[in-house]
Motif scaffolding. Sequence first.
Motif, PDB file in Angstrom:
ATOM      1  N   ASP A  53       0.825  -1.216   0.000  1.00 30.83           N
ATOM      2  CA  ASP A  53       0.000   0.000   0.000  1.00 30.83           C
ATOM      3  C   ASP A  53       0.857   1.264   0.000  1.00 30.83           C
ATOM      4  N   LEU A  86       1.749   6.233  -4.890  1.00 29.18           N
ATOM      5  CA  LEU A  86       2.458   6.347  -6.170  1.00 29.18           C
ATOM      6  C   LEU A  86       3.590   7.359  -6.079  1.00 29.18           C
ATOM      7  N   ASP A 132       2.893   2.727 -11.167  1.00 30.93           N
ATOM      8  CA  ASP A 132       1.525   2.320 -11.457  1.00 30.93           C
ATOM      9  C   ASP A 132       0.900   1.709 -10.212  1.00 30.93           C
ATOM     10  N   TYR A 133      -0.441   1.653 -10.207  1.00 31.27           N
ATOM     11  CA  TYR A 133      -1.165   1.056  -9.088  1.00 31.27           C
ATOM     12  C   TYR A 133      -0.907  -0.457  -9.018  1.00 31.27           C
ATOM     13  N   GLU A 134      -0.901  -0.983  -7.823  1.00 32.39           N
ATOM     14  CA  GLU A 134      -0.850  -2.431  -7.531  1.00 32.39           C
ATOM     15  C   GLU A 134       0.290  -3.123  -8.299  1.00 32.39           C
ATOM     16  N   THR A 169       2.727  -0.973  -4.660  1.00 36.45           N
ATOM     17  CA  THR A 169       1.967   0.275  -4.614  1.00 36.45           C
ATOM     18  C   THR A 169       0.497   0.018  -4.258  1.00 36.45           C
ATOM     19  N   ALA A 183      -5.753   0.875  -7.107  1.00 41.18           N
ATOM     20  CA  ALA A 183      -6.370   2.009  -7.798  1.00 41.18           C
ATOM     21  C   ALA A 183      -7.479   2.594  -6.940  1.00 41.18           C
TER      22      ALA A 183
END
Length: 871
Positions: free
Chosen positions: A282, A285, A330-332, A358, A361
């Motif tokens: 978690d 970004l 980028d997310y996840e 990360t 979204a």
Amino acid sequence: MLTDRFFEITYNYIYDNVDVGIGMMDGSVTSEDFRAASIPERINIFNNTFASNSHGITGGDNTVVLNNIFVGHPVIAVKNVDGNSDLAFNLFFNNGIGNSGSNVDSASSVFEDPLLTANFELQAGSPAIDAGTAFYIWQTETVLDLPAGAYSGAAPDIGAYEFDSGSGTPPDPPVLVSPADGALDLSLTPTLSWTGDGDNFTVQVATDTEFANIVDEAVVSTTEYTAAVGALDYSTTYFWRVNASNANGTSDFSAVWSFTTAAASAPPDPPVLTSPADAATDVPLEAILEWAGTADSFDVEVATDAGFAVVVFSDTTVSTTITLPPGTLDYETVYYWHVRGHNAYGAGVYSSVFSFTTVAAPDTEPPSQPQNLTSPSQTGTTVDLVWDASTDNVGVSHYNIYRDGELVGSESSTNHTAVGLTPATSYDFQVSAVDAAGNESLLSEPPLSVTTLDTIEPTAPGTPTLDSKTESTVSISWTAATDNVGVTEYRLFRDGALAGTVAAPTTSFTDTGLAPATTYTYHVTALDAAGNEGPASGTLDVTTDPGPEPTIHVGGIAMQLRKAGKWNIGRAVISIVDESGAPVDGATVVAQWSGLTSDIDSGTTSGGDVQFDSDKVANSQSGQFVVTVTDVSASGFVYDPAANVETADCIDTAGDPCTVGPPDTDPPVAPGPLTATAGPGSVSLDWPDNTTDPDWASFSVYRSTTPGGGHVLIAEGLTNSEFNDTGLSAGTTYYYVVTAKDTSGNESEPSNEASATPTEPPQLSVHVGDISVTIVQLGVNRLASATVLVLDQYGVPISGVEVVGDWTWNSTDIGASSGITDGSGVATVDSSKQKALSGDVFEFTVTNLILSGYTYDAASNVKTSESATVP
């Protein structure tokens, strides 16, 4: 969503705030709104003492509240600290109400007086001592891990002050050993050592002898410490010192020694990565990367693989921290990063490789529309709402409540109580669901229309007037009362007891079945459709017309055997009563003795009784003394022999009763059906009256704590078909039966068995119902007299209450005064005498109501002060 940042609030005294000790609000909110705020950062609140704020803590997800004391908050201790929050090992005492909407671990909490001193310190014997915890895991992460030296007892104390259980002296200052004072060419991570006694040692390293610029500091339990990586630099002189502590205190610092680090002669050592932690999740970004190390500059690389074949970020910085620019990550996604240092001798070796993942979204999907909004109950000023839970792709955070289209509150649960409403008024309610990302659902449809109850009582009817009367009836009428909705019924009271009712708009009533030549007092009250009963009208006294001459009869005969030496004497006490059963004085009674004697007695009743003794009979004779009433007369009465309870009675020379006629062996019928109604610490019993048996005498009540048997007699000789059993334990079920007895002692079969479970007794409180002030002339002086009505929690006047208050004269304090309420709940409190003139104003303000076993509920006062002007 939880971030990798956290805040910590520890060892503070937080007290005497008008609003809240610690309030947590999300977004751009800057004023306390007491709702459950969505805060993604963890907040650690450890070992604080909260005292005498309106609220202790409000709002906030992801909050860990440990080892705190909450005492003396008049509104609430903890409100809406929910979501992913934990509250454990805390002490709560003397707060207004509980912990609304908060995740309190009651099993680990303490609910006692912490015995704080005036300085909020713990006294010996406080339940807060050693009641906390040294180790706590929250969501698989260790958030509290105190070393044994951080507290003196079996566990940390609850609250900000650590109780000192020691009785000795603090340790002596440590003696420094290594490196030697003035040592040169040391590494950047030298090991410092010393000698000394203590449970813990505080080590400080600074660039100056005053320790204004401390570059490394630590608390250790051993007598050596290795300087932290990155804390020291090449070719620099440092100063260091140590102190020691135990349960009895902390020593002075040791002597100050110095050492100088070596000059750089090679590329720098690999940096030590610190944040984000390896395998952290978690991560935002725009991640902030941090490391420790000594170098002129650092190369930072971030890649999507551990071999750094695909590098997404590369930069050089002189700092030991860097923030990744927007658009880099980028997310996840899992990323890998390492750092190396540069100095005049070249580039060092890269650090070890850390990874992080990360955040997911952002959530943009609103929850589902709430369904089935209903109102299970209402009062005049409140409406209870419930609804079915909404669903969400992540999770519902809270619900917004709208009244007549306006947002009026929020709840984390699926229920809400709207307060501060107007009686007998219609409101439209709707509810929406909101998730942690702030996405709000559609409002529930259709709007729920709810009308509050009518709690406004009618006015008093006009004082009754007499229309007509007879020896047994009285007809009265009155002017109508008014009401905000409408009067539906009038209640007629005779001598304070309900005599009958009539439906509005009728304003007349005929009372029947009255006694002749008897004075009765009537008043009237009005009710509306909601059951609100208004104040009483004025009273009307009416005396019925004279009726026929009343009757008297024999109410009973009591027989005794009297012994006088060698003689036996029969004694009869004969009772004469009127038709209501009341004793009659001055009645003449004639009786005939038979059996062993044949004399005739005559006498006059006193207190309703007359005593006759037979002639003497030698105690050698056996037989019976029988007395028979032959005549009864009294001025103003007619003798009714048919109403006699008995006219003859008998006792033998053994002192045993004997039967004049056939013995009575027929018991009364069993009472029933019996009903039981639970009350606060009590059970009320009721059954039909079966006194139609001619010789019925009384009822008896039996109780058991098991069904079907084991009943024990708890009351007998009852003449009413009801009984209130008090002093019972709440939560225990009691089982009852009732029997009837006649005058011969025959007892009926038991009634049906009825049971009930008492509830907890109500909280007893008193408040001011009304205040009036009058001016009293005393020669050239004047004083004011306040009449204060005190009511209990049910609105019933209560006696024995001390009313305490302050007087002012033209806004100047002229002293306190007090009075005690009488049987009607009214106390009179006088001011001191003043040389007051026309236009001067006296004002009385109630400051306290005192009655043992009751609390003063000032919030329920109808009035708290009143004034009067000198005419």
